[in-house]
Motif scaffolding. Structure first.
Motif: not given
Length: 305
Positions: A54-57, A76-80, A101-102, A118-126
């Motif tokens: 996976t590459t971070i877009r 990212t461009d994929v659902a990693s 999520f998309r 069609t991209t995928f976004q990532h959210e990590v709550v720290l």
């Protein structure tokens, strides 16, 4: 540089651009809710097998800060998967997982529907963060080299801190770059900022992925270490796609039912962010009155574009 006999905070105000009227097509003010997932976000099941390639877009960027909490986001461009290694300076590393999520349109319009890429976004709550403690992070669900950065735990009551305040960056890329460079110089001289308050019109056309990409290229070095509190502007609404709602999370402490207005306490400062298109919407005004009346903060800021 500060306020004596109370918590010190220093706004470093830099303003860009002039107002240009856009042609917004807006979701109704009453459409937002705290549902899971919220408007603009369709949860997807990640595939950990994709992580090594996976590459971070776009990103990473820090957002939605509040006492003890910061959200780390990237695209990212994929659902990693969404896995982050978080290490307090001098402490033990831990792995934190988030959601994938998309982004989807919140506008019920047959012409505009389906225009999101069609991209995928990532959210990590720290969470569980200690004020003033430096934390290092590394995104594990990405190929090498793995994106990394660091930040300070958000301020709590009585803490001294400083923050940046600016807005109307839009597509004035040269001036935008110059301002961000000046901010980096200030951080190098005076130390890190607790957060960035952007007063809206981050891009000229809120539906343009290219413009958002450029926004994060310019502000990326700052946002990977300083969390942003965004304000919804008229240019974020242009052409009817609320890309803004997919990009930014709300501080978890906010009592707002919306992704476009919220409040947060940072140290002794209370910040209420408003939606300029919902200023006459009764639930918006009721929320604001209750929010301000219930706040005991020494200082209060209303932010609206």
């Amino acid at each position: 540089m500060g306020v004596k006999d109370t918590a010190r905070f220093t706004p470093l105000a830099l303003f860009l651009g002039a107002l240009i009227l856009g042609a917004p097509v807006l979701p109704a003010c009453g459409d937002d809710s705290k549902d899971d997932p919220p408007p603009g976000k369709e949860l997807v099941k990640p595939d950990p097998a994709l992580d090594p390639v996976t590459t971070i877009r776009r990103g990473p960027w820090l957002n939605a800060p509040s006492a003890g909490v910061v959200t780390l986001s990237w695209t990212t461009d994929v659902a990693s998967s969404s896995r982050v290694e978080l290490t307090p300076e001098g402490g033990q590393a831990q792995v934190v997982e988030g959601i994938v999520f998309r982004p989807v349109s919140t506008i019920d319009d047959p012409i505009l529907a389906g225009t999101l890429p069609t991209t995928f976004q990532h959210e990590v709550v720290l969470d569980g963060l200690i004020s003033g403690q430096r934390y290092n992070y590394r995104i594990l669900s990405a190929g090498d080299p793995k994106p990394e950065g660091s930040f300070l735990g958000p301020p709590e009551l009585g803490d001294d801190f400083q923050f940046f305040l600016f807005g109307d960056t839009r597509t004035n890329d040269a001036s935008h770059t110059e301002v961000i460079s000046s901010m980096a110089d200030l951080i190098a001289r005076e130390g890190p900022v607790a957060f960035i308050l952007h007063t809206g019109d981050m891009v000229s056309t809120g539906s343009s992925e290219d413009q958002w990409d450029e926004f994060f290229v310019i502000e990326g070095p700052l946002l990977k270490e300083s969390p942003i509190l965004p304000v919804y502007g008229n240019h974020e609404a242009i052409l009817g796609r609320t890309t803004y709602e997919g990009i930014f999370a709300n501080p978890p402490s906010s009592t707002s039912p919306s992704d476009r207005w919220y409040s947060v306490d940072m140290g002794d400062l209370h910040i209420a962010v408003l939606d300029p298109y919902c200023m006459e919407f009764e639930p918006h005004l009721d929320w604001l009155e209750e929010d301000l009346a219930s706040s005991t903060a020494k200082f209060k800021i209303l932010a609206v574009h």
